[in-house]
Design a protein around this motif. Structure first.
Motif, PDB file in Angstrom:
ATOM      1  N   PRO A 278       0.303  -4.464  11.300  1.00 12.81           N
ATOM      2  CA  PRO A 278       1.275  -5.110  10.293  1.00 12.81           C
ATOM      3  C   PRO A 278       0.859  -4.997   8.757  1.00 12.81           C
ATOM      4  CG  PRO A 278      -0.423  -6.591  11.243  1.00 12.81           C
ATOM      5  CD  PRO A 278      -0.843  -5.263  11.771  1.00 12.81           C
ATOM      6  N   GLU A 279       0.334  -4.182   8.489  1.00 12.05           N
ATOM      7  CA  GLU A 279       0.056  -3.837   6.924  1.00 12.05           C
ATOM      8  C   GLU A 279       1.355  -3.593   6.195  1.00 12.05           C
ATOM      9  OE1 GLU A 279      -3.839  -1.970   5.705  1.00 12.05           O
ATOM     10  OE2 GLU A 279      -3.645  -0.885   7.339  1.00 12.05           O
ATOM     11  N   ASN A 280       1.405  -3.988   5.020  1.00 10.88           N
ATOM     12  CA  ASN A 280       2.636  -3.824   4.339  1.00 10.88           C
ATOM     13  C   ASN A 280       2.472  -2.326   3.555  1.00 10.88           C
ATOM     14  OD1 ASN A 280       4.929  -4.255   2.772  1.00 10.88           O
ATOM     15  ND2 ASN A 280       3.784  -5.294   1.215  1.00 10.88           N
ATOM     16  N   PHE A 281       2.922  -1.284   4.174  1.00  7.88           N
ATOM     17  CA  PHE A 281       2.698  -0.013   3.446  1.00  7.88           C
ATOM     18  C   PHE A 281       3.990   0.984   3.601  1.00  7.88           C
ATOM     19  CE2 PHE A 281       2.230   0.958   7.746  1.00  7.88           C
ATOM     20  CZ  PHE A 281       2.623   2.172   7.906  1.00  7.88           C
ATOM     21  N   ILE A 282       4.012   1.886   2.589  1.00  7.77           N
ATOM     22  CA  ILE A 282       4.861   3.064   2.801  1.00  7.77           C
ATOM     23  C   ILE A 282       3.841   4.305   2.775  1.00  7.77           C
ATOM     24  CG2 ILE A 282       7.054   2.103   2.147  1.00  7.77           C
ATOM     25  CD1 ILE A 282       6.477   3.293  -0.488  1.00  7.77           C
ATOM     26  N   GLN A 283       4.338   5.249   3.386  1.00 10.40           N
ATOM     27  CA  GLN A 283       3.360   6.613   3.699  1.00 10.40           C
ATOM     28  C   GLN A 283       4.350   7.734   2.999  1.00 10.40           C
ATOM     29  OE1 GLN A 283       1.171   7.492   7.078  1.00 10.40           O
ATOM     30  NE2 GLN A 283       1.735   9.824   6.893  1.00 10.40           N
ATOM     31  N   ILE A 284       3.862   8.359   1.995  1.00  8.09           N
ATOM     32  CA  ILE A 284       4.570   9.576   1.168  1.00  8.09           C
ATOM     33  C   ILE A 284       3.811  10.799   1.265  1.00  8.09           C
ATOM     34  CG2 ILE A 284       5.660  10.089  -0.868  1.00  8.09           C
ATOM     35  CD1 ILE A 284       5.916   7.100  -1.561  1.00  8.09           C
ATOM     36  N   SER A 285       4.372  12.037   1.504  1.00  9.45           N
ATOM     37  CA  SER A 285       3.585  12.842   1.575  1.00  9.45           C
ATOM     38  C   SER A 285       3.334  13.500   0.141  1.00  9.45           C
ATOM     39  CB  SER A 285       4.400  14.109   2.088  1.00  9.45           C
ATOM     40  OG  SER A 285       4.029  15.440   2.036  1.00  9.45           O
ATOM     41  N   VAL A 286       2.389  14.184  -0.296  1.00 13.42           N
ATOM     42  CA  VAL A 286       1.711  14.565  -1.605  1.00 13.42           C
ATOM     43  C   VAL A 286       2.477  15.901  -1.628  1.00 13.42           C
ATOM     44  CG1 VAL A 286      -0.302  13.398  -1.569  1.00 13.42           C
ATOM     45  CG2 VAL A 286      -0.384  15.811  -0.551  1.00 13.42           C
ATOM     46  N   ASP A 287       3.307  16.544  -0.832  1.00 10.89           N
ATOM     47  CA  ASP A 287       4.046  17.657  -0.976  1.00 10.89           C
ATOM     48  C   ASP A 287       5.166  17.473  -1.545  1.00 10.89           C
ATOM     49  OD1 ASP A 287       2.313  18.973   0.610  1.00 10.89           O
ATOM     50  OD2 ASP A 287       3.288  18.949   2.547  1.00 10.89           O
ATOM     51  N   LYS A 288       5.677  16.106  -1.780  1.00  6.23           N
ATOM     52  CA  LYS A 288       6.865  15.883  -2.677  1.00  6.23           C
ATOM     53  C   LYS A 288       6.624  15.707  -4.048  1.00  6.23           C
ATOM     54  CE  LYS A 288       9.067  12.550   0.363  1.00  6.23           C
ATOM     55  NZ  LYS A 288      10.113  13.449   0.934  1.00  6.23           N
ATOM     56  N   SER A 289       7.270  16.010  -4.772  1.00  7.69           N
ATOM     57  CA  SER A 289       7.373  16.260  -6.348  1.00  7.69           C
ATOM     58  C   SER A 289       7.021  14.770  -6.863  1.00  7.69           C
ATOM     59  CB  SER A 289       8.519  16.810  -7.175  1.00  7.69           C
ATOM     60  OG  SER A 289       9.447  15.786  -7.081  1.00  7.69           O
ATOM     61  N   LEU A 290       6.491  14.524  -7.968  1.00  8.45           N
ATOM     62  CA  LEU A 290       6.154  13.504  -8.762  1.00  8.45           C
ATOM     63  C   LEU A 290       7.143  12.520  -8.702  1.00  8.45           C
ATOM     64  CD1 LEU A 290       3.879  11.707  -9.987  1.00  8.45           C
ATOM     65  CD2 LEU A 290       4.060  13.173 -12.109  1.00  8.45           C
ATOM     66  N   SER A 291       8.436  13.071  -9.468  1.00  8.84           N
ATOM     67  CA  SER A 291       9.714  12.113  -9.594  1.00  8.84           C
ATOM     68  C   SER A 291       9.979  11.880  -8.042  1.00  8.84           C
ATOM     69  CB  SER A 291      10.570  12.923 -10.159  1.00  8.84           C
ATOM     70  OG  SER A 291      11.000  14.000  -9.596  1.00  8.84           O
ATOM     71  N   GLU A 292       9.953  12.683  -7.136  1.00  7.57           N
ATOM     72  CA  GLU A 292      10.416  12.108  -5.702  1.00  7.57           C
ATOM     73  C   GLU A 292       9.548  10.939  -5.280  1.00  7.57           C
ATOM     74  OE1 GLU A 292      11.992  15.476  -2.612  1.00  7.57           O
ATOM     75  OE2 GLU A 292      10.198  15.991  -3.791  1.00  7.57           O
TER      76      GLU A 292
ATOM     77  N   VAL B  58       0.772  -1.165  -0.132  1.00  6.49           N
ATOM     78  CA  VAL B  58      -0.058   0.158   0.088  1.00  6.49           C
ATOM     79  C   VAL B  58       0.934   1.200   0.063  1.00  6.49           C
ATOM     80  CG1 VAL B  58      -1.662   1.306   1.312  1.00  6.49           C
ATOM     81  CG2 VAL B  58      -1.910  -1.349   1.206  1.00  6.49           C
ATOM     82  N   VAL B  59       0.943   2.095  -1.099  1.00  8.94           N
ATOM     83  CA  VAL B  59       1.455   3.399  -0.972  1.00  8.94           C
ATOM     84  C   VAL B  59       0.368   4.387  -0.630  1.00  8.94           C
ATOM     85  CG1 VAL B  59       2.692   5.194  -2.342  1.00  8.94           C
ATOM     86  CG2 VAL B  59       2.824   2.668  -2.858  1.00  8.94           C
ATOM     87  N   HIS B  60       0.509   4.954   0.768  1.00  6.63           N
ATOM     88  CA  HIS B  60      -0.461   5.863   1.228  1.00  6.63           C
ATOM     89  C   HIS B  60       0.282   7.403   1.055  1.00  6.63           C
ATOM     90  CE1 HIS B  60      -3.104   7.877   3.520  1.00  6.63           C
ATOM     91  NE2 HIS B  60      -2.301   8.076   4.623  1.00  6.63           N
ATOM     92  N   LEU B  61      -0.602   8.045  -0.058  1.00  7.83           N
ATOM     93  CA  LEU B  61      -0.200   9.374  -0.305  1.00  7.83           C
ATOM     94  C   LEU B  61      -0.967  10.358   0.581  1.00  7.83           C
ATOM     95  CD1 LEU B  61      -0.477   8.935  -4.283  1.00  7.83           C
ATOM     96  CD2 LEU B  61       1.776   9.255  -2.825  1.00  7.83           C
ATOM     97  N   SER B  62      -0.132  10.847   1.705  1.00 10.64           N
ATOM     98  CA  SER B  62      -0.739  11.710   2.810  1.00 10.64           C
ATOM     99  C   SER B  62      -0.969  12.940   2.571  1.00 10.64           C
ATOM    100  CB  SER B  62      -0.349  11.123   4.002  1.00 10.64           C
ATOM    101  OG  SER B  62       0.945  11.731   3.951  1.00 10.64           O
ATOM    102  N   GLY B  63      -1.677  13.867   2.691  1.00 12.85           N
ATOM    103  CA  GLY B  63      -1.769  15.225   2.892  1.00 12.85           C
ATOM    104  C   GLY B  63      -2.887  15.845   3.437  1.00 12.85           C
ATOM    105  N   SER B  64      -2.803  17.098   3.843  1.00 15.44           N
ATOM    106  CA  SER B  64      -3.909  17.843   4.694  1.00 15.44           C
ATOM    107  C   SER B  64      -5.008  18.038   3.935  1.00 15.44           C
ATOM    108  CB  SER B  64      -3.357  19.050   5.100  1.00 15.44           C
ATOM    109  OG  SER B  64      -3.145  19.839   4.331  1.00 15.44           O
ATOM    110  N   PHE B  65      -6.075  18.148   4.483  1.00 15.48           N
ATOM    111  CA  PHE B  65      -7.361  18.471   3.964  1.00 15.48           C
ATOM    112  C   PHE B  65      -7.344  19.452   3.123  1.00 15.48           C
ATOM    113  CE2 PHE B  65     -11.338  20.400   3.516  1.00 15.48           C
ATOM    114  CZ  PHE B  65     -12.246  19.344   3.310  1.00 15.48           C
TER     115      PHE B  65
END
Length: 174
Positions: A148-162, A108-115
């Motif tokens: 124990p979910e298999n996931f990473i969390q990435i902020s949507v503030d990062k650029s697409l390439s990052e 699971v790739v969790h793209l996280s960002g504020s409301f």
């Protein structure tokens, strides 16, 4: 603007994997509800997620790797993507046949960002069927993945390439 389908489609093309956008698989009733600004409930989402599980399983079983862009807001939804209807909670009085369910291995790739950030981006998009008012209901429903979910969390503030780079790195280590 950055969106899960943009990230998913680019990731799939980098990896040479197949890409699905879960939104394309909503039945007409779900789509009509969302267009009217009515939030979907579990009854609306579970058949949709079971169908997505079947599609993923079919591909994975044939040796195909897949990227799925999906608003799998709750842990039970992600469980259904992995296990199909066996991942769904039992209704009272229901019992489960004890066959070993076929599972899909999922990162699971969790793209996280504020409301505020995500709402601002939705306002810029003309093509999307989701009224911004529905976004609040999604935030209210959200259960971010946790062990124990298999996931990473990435902020949507990062650029697409990052974002793509982080996911590719993680996949290399798996």
């Amino acid at each position: 603007p950055l969106h899960r389908s943009t990230v998913g489609a680019l990731l799939a093309s980098e990896l040479g994997w197949k890409f699905y956008d879960a939104d394309d698989y909503h039945p007409k009733e779900n789509r009509m509800k969302m267009e009217k600004g009515i939030p979907l409930n579990d009854q609306d989402r579970i058949p949709w997620l079971c169908n997505l599980h079947d599609i993923l399983l079919r591909d994975v079983t044939s040796g195909q790797h897949v990227v799925l862009a999906c608003s799998a807001l709750k842990k039970t939804y992600r469980d259904i993507l992995i296990r199909g209807k066996n991942g769904a909670p039992l209704k009272s009085g229901e019992s489960r046949k004890e066959e070993k369910p076929a599972e899909v291995q999922l990162l699971v790739v969790h793209l996280s960002g504020s409301f505020e950030v995500i709402s601002g981006r939705l306002h810029q998009r003309k093509d999307h069927f989701m009224p911004p008012a529905l976004l609040q209901s999604q935030f209210d429903t959200l259960e971010p993945p946790s062990p124990p979910e298999n996931f990473i969390q990435i902020s949507v503030d990062k650029s697409l390439s990052e974002i793509i780079a982080v996911i590719m790195e993680t996949l290399k280590m798996k």
